[in-house]
Scaffold this active site. Structure first.
Site, PDB file in Angstrom:
ATOM      1  N   LEU A  46     -27.391  -9.195 -11.800  1.00  0.00           N
ATOM      2  CA  LEU A  46     -27.107 -10.638 -11.793  1.00  0.00           C
ATOM      3  C   LEU A  46     -25.623 -10.940 -11.644  1.00  0.00           C
ATOM      4  O   LEU A  46     -24.785 -10.366 -12.336  1.00  0.00           O
ATOM      5  CB  LEU A  46     -27.632 -11.262 -13.095  1.00  0.00           C
ATOM      6  N   ASN A  48     -22.934 -14.060 -11.980  1.00  0.00           N
ATOM      7  CA  ASN A  48     -22.731 -15.469 -12.300  1.00  0.00           C
ATOM      8  C   ASN A  48     -21.310 -15.886 -11.925  1.00  0.00           C
ATOM      9  O   ASN A  48     -20.946 -15.748 -10.743  1.00  0.00           O
ATOM     10  CB  ASN A  48     -23.233 -15.887 -13.687  1.00  0.00           C
ATOM     11  N   ASP A  49     -20.513 -16.391 -12.806  1.00  0.00           N
ATOM     12  CA  ASP A  49     -19.276 -17.094 -12.426  1.00  0.00           C
ATOM     13  C   ASP A  49     -18.304 -16.282 -11.553  1.00  0.00           C
ATOM     14  O   ASP A  49     -18.098 -15.091 -11.792  1.00  0.00           O
ATOM     15  CB  ASP A  49     -18.466 -17.457 -13.683  1.00  0.00           C
ATOM     16  N   GLN A  65     -18.721 -12.312 -12.507  1.00  0.00           N
ATOM     17  CA  GLN A  65     -19.472 -11.834 -13.659  1.00  0.00           C
ATOM     18  C   GLN A  65     -20.679 -11.056 -13.144  1.00  0.00           C
ATOM     19  O   GLN A  65     -21.437 -11.547 -12.284  1.00  0.00           O
ATOM     20  CB  GLN A  65     -19.968 -13.035 -14.476  1.00  0.00           C
ATOM     21  N   TYR A 108     -16.137 -11.542 -20.469  1.00  0.00           N
ATOM     22  CA  TYR A 108     -16.568 -12.856 -19.975  1.00  0.00           C
ATOM     23  C   TYR A 108     -15.521 -13.457 -19.037  1.00  0.00           C
ATOM     24  O   TYR A 108     -14.462 -12.882 -18.802  1.00  0.00           O
ATOM     25  CB  TYR A 108     -16.854 -13.781 -21.159  1.00  0.00           C
ATOM     26  N   SER A 109     -15.803 -14.670 -18.573  1.00  0.00           N
ATOM     27  CA  SER A 109     -15.049 -15.273 -17.472  1.00  0.00           C
ATOM     28  C   SER A 109     -13.597 -15.582 -17.792  1.00  0.00           C
ATOM     29  O   SER A 109     -13.212 -15.729 -18.945  1.00  0.00           O
ATOM     30  CB  SER A 109     -15.738 -16.570 -17.044  1.00  0.00           C
TER      31      SER A 109
HETATM   32  C1  FRU Z   1     -20.689 -19.729 -17.584  1.00  0.00           C
HETATM   33  C2  FRU Z   1     -20.543 -18.700 -18.679  1.00  0.00           C
HETATM   34  C3  FRU Z   1     -19.139 -18.644 -19.205  1.00  0.00           C
HETATM   35  C4  FRU Z   1     -19.061 -17.256 -19.772  1.00  0.00           C
HETATM   36  C5  FRU Z   1     -19.849 -16.472 -18.765  1.00  0.00           C
HETATM   37  C6  FRU Z   1     -20.572 -15.289 -19.317  1.00  0.00           C
HETATM   38  O1  FRU Z   1     -21.726 -19.458 -16.715  1.00  0.00           O
HETATM   39  O2  FRU Z   1     -21.478 -18.948 -19.713  1.00  0.00           O
HETATM   40  O3  FRU Z   1     -18.841 -19.661 -20.144  1.00  0.00           O
HETATM   41  O4  FRU Z   1     -17.741 -16.788 -19.872  1.00  0.00           O
HETATM   42  O5  FRU Z   1     -20.780 -17.380 -18.212  1.00  0.00           O
HETATM   43  O6  FRU Z   1     -21.153 -14.571 -18.280  1.00  0.00           O
END
Ligand code: FRU
Length: 481
Positions: A46, A48-49, A65, A108-109
């Site tokens: 997966l 994400n950000d 991410q 994390y991000s």
């Molecule tokens: C946003 C989020 C961020 C966090 C990250 C974790 O999608 O929840 O706030 O740092 O994803 O993957």
């Protein structure tokens, strides 16, 4: 493969994943017909950000991410790719591993700052204690010109906010380094917190940036602050907001921005700001981040996905992708988004169509100009399954109620965007299972995933003349591509 993931399974590290499983996931994702050709998606697992976006050492660096264990939120890594031209990419693999006590449950991000021939990577160390209570800290890693990355450790501990305290974004303003962090106050309100530092070591807590939106949702994720065309912009992803009107805040979580005259560091206030706005009206658009490149362009990339929403590509062992890079400018108080010029390099010679036509590839771009009140573009297959984008004099509608695979219907199968002018120059970027529609001359976009098996035709309503160009794939990412 549907699977109920336990917490232990989600938090498995990459070293604990069997290489047979990695090979299986890799081939499943790369063989999926829904896997994009010119969008950045994960090798498997997966995405994400977008994280750490910067222009450094002659290249654009894009981190994201990544959960390697499968298409599920779990142990998060920073994955790294880079490119000079958004056509040829270099795959650097994992950049930040969650391998220290302070980031034991995820890197994390966060964002990047280029300084002294280094890219400084600010991120959140997500730690869970023995009682599974989250202990977030803001951390720093530095990347040298040769790509090597060294963790510098924790730079800010959390004493003022709840466990929701993450996603640092840093910039330099005169002699000061400034940082915004997404947070939840003790009163459970979302906010964008400002920090200041002289030397990047001690960070002074200045508190939440004051605006008239001090009661707007319970958490603001992925904050960004930048100056553009003489104004100051706060861009963030609020959670727990909705609206009565037909257009705004219809997804589980949203993206909004506030434009003001300037950020006053002494009063911690965004001065003379206007009403909050939404950059995107599609089904999936989240956690955008911006950066400045060497030419001084302000570029934005977002996640085409949403927390807590599963997309059908999960069956093929992957989830999430990034939007195309979009150049920003500010006009009449709106952020104007334009596909980055480099995307033209991926385009073939255009062909014009004024009615239906067959597709030879599902990666393409459609452009047209019109003054018509009513018009429609429909993407479909031989069984009549479709995605339609239509307009009347007041609004645009993106309708995904007739796709082969429906999902997230609880949040509706149509999205509406206001039409702010009669004359429209519209660009529609399609790539296998993603669509990005630029409307209102870039004041808004509609970004979404869609799932139509054997997509093979485009229907164009009468009166429209649509220019179609095939899009080539980007090169250099992942072996099986
Ligand atoms: C946003 C989020 C961020 C966090 C990250 C974790 O999608 O929840 O706030 O740092 O994803 O993957």
């Amino acid at each position: 493969m549907e699977m109920n993931w336990t917490v232990e399974q989600r938090y498995r590290r990459i070293e604990e994943i069997d290489s047979v499983d990695i090979d299986r996931m890799m081939s499943a994702s790369q063989l999926d017909r829904g896997y994009p050709k010119y969008h950045i998606a994960p090798p498997f697992g997966l995405l994400n950000d977008p994280n750490g976006l910067c222009h450094f050492n002659g290249e654009h660096h894009v981190f994201f991410q990544w959960t390697p264990v499968g298409p599920v939120h779990g142990m998060k890594y920073w994955y790294h790719v880079s490119t000079e031209n958004f056509v040829d990419f270099i795959d650097h693999g994992i950049a930040i591993h969650p391998d220290q006590d302070f980031d034991s449950h995820g890197a994390y991000s966060g964002g990047a700052l280029v300084e002294n021939n280094q890219a400084l990577l600010f991120y959140t160390g997500n730690k869970r204690d023995d009682n599974w209570v989250r202990v977030p800290t803001q951390c720093l890693a530095s990347m040298a010109a040769d790509g090597s990355i060294a963790k510098q450790g924790v730079i800010i501990e959390n004493s003022d906010y709840t466990e929701h305290f993450r996603d640092p974004k840093v910039w330099k303003s005169n002699e000061d380094y400034l940082m915004v962090v997404g947070a939840q106050t003790q009163e459970k309100k979302g906010c964008m917190v400002l920090y200041r530092s002289k030397e990047l070591d001690n960070w002074e807590h200045l508190g939440p940036i004051h605006t008239s939106y001090n009661d707007f949702g319970y958490m603001w994720e992925c904050p960004d602050f930048f100056e553009l065309d003489g104004q100051a912009v706060m861009l963030f992803s609020p959670q727990g907001v909705n609206s009565e009107n037909q257009y705004d805040l219809k997804n589980i979580f949203s993206v909004t921005y506030i434009v003001g005259d300037r950020l006053n560091i002494d009063t911690v206030e965004l001065e003379s700001h206007q009403d909050i706005l939404q950059p995107d009206y599609g089904f999936e658009f989240y956690a955008p981040q911006t950066y400045l490149d060497k030419q001084g362009r302000r570029i934005m990339i977002a996640w085409v996905g949403l927390p807590e929403i599963d997309t059908p590509s999960v069956e093929h062992e992957w989830a999430g992708m990034l939007t195309i890079p979009r150049e920003l400018r500010l006009e009449d108080g709106y952020l104007i988004q334009k596909p980055l010029a480099e995307l033209e390099l991926l385009k073939s010679d255009p062909t014009e169509y004024s009615s239906s036509f067959e597709l030879s590839s599902t990666s393409f771009c459609l452009s047209f100009s019109t003054d018509q009140d009513n018009f429609q573009i429909e993407l479909s297959n031989d069984s009549g399954e479709s995605l339609s984008f239509c307009a009347n004099e007041k609004q645009f509608t993106l309708d995904r109620s007739k796709m082969t695979q429906l999902y997230a219907e609880d949040y509706g199968t149509k999205r509406y965007a206001p039409r702010v002018s009669t004359t429209q120059n519209i660009d529609i970027y399609v790539d296998a299972s993603v669509i990005e529609i630029f409307i209102n001359d870039g004041k808004h976009t509609m970004t979404s995933r869609f799932f139509i098996d054997d997509l093979n035709s485009v229907k164009v309503s009468s009166g429209l003349i649509v220019e179609h160009t095939s899009m080539k794939g980007i090169e250099g990412l992942y072996s099986a591509r």
